[in-house]
Design an enzyme around this catalytic site. Structure first.
Site, short mmCIF file in Angstrom:
data_model
loop_
_atom_site.label_atom_id
_atom_site.label_comp_id
_atom_site.label_asym_id
_atom_site.label_seq_id
_atom_site.Cartn_x
_atom_site.Cartn_y
_atom_site.Cartn_z
N ARG A 28 86.85 -0.28 24.90
CA ARG A 28 86.22 -0.24 26.20
C ARG A 28 85.16 0.68 26.24
O ARG A 28 84.24 0.67 27.15
CB ARG A 28 87.25 0.07 27.10
CG ARG A 28 86.98 -0.30 28.37
CD ARG A 28 88.03 -0.12 29.20
NE ARG A 28 87.95 -0.61 30.63
CZ ARG A 28 88.52 -0.38 31.87
NH1 ARG A 28 89.55 0.56 31.94
NH2 ARG A 28 88.09 -0.78 33.11
N SER A 74 83.20 -1.88 35.60
CA SER A 74 84.01 -2.54 34.72
C SER A 74 85.26 -2.94 35.42
O SER A 74 85.85 -1.98 35.87
CB SER A 74 84.33 -1.92 33.75
OG SER A 74 85.19 -2.48 32.73
N SER A 75 85.98 -3.93 35.96
CA SER A 75 86.97 -4.39 36.39
C SER A 75 88.19 -3.70 36.07
O SER A 75 88.48 -3.48 34.86
CB SER A 75 87.13 -5.95 36.69
OG SER A 75 86.12 -6.43 37.22
N GLN A 76 89.36 -3.47 36.83
CA GLN A 76 90.46 -3.16 36.44
C GLN A 76 91.23 -4.12 35.44
O GLN A 76 91.16 -5.21 35.59
CB GLN A 76 91.36 -3.14 37.70
CG GLN A 76 92.88 -2.45 37.49
CD GLN A 76 93.66 -2.41 38.75
OE1 GLN A 76 93.48 -2.92 39.67
NE2 GLN A 76 94.88 -1.82 38.65
N PRO A 77 91.44 -3.64 34.26
CA PRO A 77 92.05 -4.55 33.21
C PRO A 77 93.05 -5.60 33.76
O PRO A 77 93.40 -6.70 33.13
CB PRO A 77 92.39 -3.57 31.99
CG PRO A 77 91.75 -2.45 32.24
CD PRO A 77 91.28 -2.11 33.75
#
Length: 365
Positions: A28, A74-77
């Site tokens: 990531r 970057s969105s919350q996984p």
């Protein structure tokens, strides 16, 4: 990496083996080479002692800010995982992604076998996503700069996933979607962006409708630009600022002990948006999080429903009684969860750039 996966699971996600392998196999940090905004302020950068530990938290990472407002991330996984599972992705499927972000979401999709075309309106964001995908060695993703409303003209896709908050579903996506395709999108509702999964019947004669959707989960997203965020008849009011509604006075006492927290409060919030289009949210002095509010059309006042079920009003408003009625109705319905709603769509907006927006709702058992 095991702890990263456990964090995602602790958020209520049941990861398939394929999706778990995708998250575990992607670095990531390669998608945030310039760092990201810390939750408490400041900027986390590569080389900081806590950089990698922050990268592998189940948190959204804000990577671009304008006028102190986040405009790319970057969105919350765990939210990514919920949306990808709702998309029902299988190896070989073609996916149109609206909103490239850092490229991380497209990389996860590609890692489970999809071929992805990602479209982002911001040229610099698209360029950084391409570079990140190359840096991480991800193949099978094409990133294009363009207006997400148009999708990818000439393309044909099995799935569409939207990673920005939108007012509704673009007819262009439906034009490019194969029969029985799926669209997963966070669609504006009462100041939030609950995620919808829309599936078009394979026998549909008219490629533009009828369209229905189920609810995947609650969410909040950055808002898209252009026709995808245009107001339309039935749009919800903007949020009220901390001082906008004026001084609040008690209208009805508390009903819930303990107070509603997290998802149940959002379930009530969603139902309020179904039953009253004046539903939005308000910043209340002394309250850390935004509160569910009904706002008068002229914004001279409104009513706030707090997690304990109490109602307070501000200004010359009659909305206190409506707020109390919404509470009565939600309780009488059995406090329905957001997943119990089925949504129907209506075509509206600018005739030059129409959009399918939620227009009818029914509760399912």
């Amino acid at each position: 990496m095991d702890e990263f996966l456990e964090q995602i699971r602790r958020s209520g996600v049941t990861l398939t083996p394929e999706l778990a392998a995708a998250f575990a196999g992607l670095p990531r940090e390669a998608f945030v080479p310039d760092g990201f905004r810390r939750n408490g302020g400041g900027w986390a950068r590569p080389g900081d002692d806590d950089f990698l530990s922050l990268v592998y938290q189940d948190d959204a990472l804000v990577t671009k800010v304008r006028d102190r407002l986040p405009i790319s991330s970057s969105s919350q996984p765990s939210l990514m995982a919920l949306m990808i599972e709702a998309l029902d992705v299988r190896p070989g499927l073609r996916v149109l992604e609206i909103g490239a972000g850092t490229g991380y979401n497209a990389a996860v999709l590609a890692s489970i076998g999809a071929t992805v075309t990602s479209v982002d309106v911001q040229e610099d964001v698209a360029g950084r996503a391409r570079a990140a995908l190359a840096r991480a060695g991800v193949e099978g993703v094409t990133v294009e700069q363009g207006d997400g409303y148009a999708g990818h003209p000439g393309g044909h896709f099995d799935r569409v996933i939207v990673t920005v908050g939108v007012a509704g579903i673009s007819p262009r996506w439906l034009d490019q979607l194969e029969p029985d395709g799926v669209i997963v999108a966070p669609v504006d509702h009462a100041g939030m962006h609950p995620v919808l999964a829309a599936r078009r019947p394979a026998t549909l004669a008219d490629p533009a409708g009828p369209l229905t959707a189920g609810l995947v989960c609650h969410a909040g997203f950055m808002t898209a630009a252009g026709p995808l965020s245009a107001t339309h008849p039935g749009s919800f009011p903007p949020a009220a600022g901390a001082r906008e509604l004026g001084e609040l006075t008690e209208f009805a006492p508390a009903r819930f002990d303990p107070p509603l927290e997290g998802i149940p409060y959002r379930d009530l919030w969603y139902a309020s948006g179904v039953w009253d289009r004046r539903t939005s949210h308000a910043a209340v002095p002394g309250v850390q999080q935004s509160s569910l509010a009904l706002i008068d059309d002229d914004r001279s006042g409104g009513a706030v429903i707090f997690p304990d079920g109490s109602v307070r009003t501000a200004g010359p408003t009659l909305l206190g009684a409506e707020a109390a009625s919404i509470l009565d109705r939600w309780i009488a319905a059995g406090r329905p969860a957001v997943s119990m709603w089925r949504v129907g769509f209506t075509l509206t907006g600018d005739p030059e750039a129409p959009i399918w927006v939620p227009g009818s709702w029914e509760l399912t058992s």
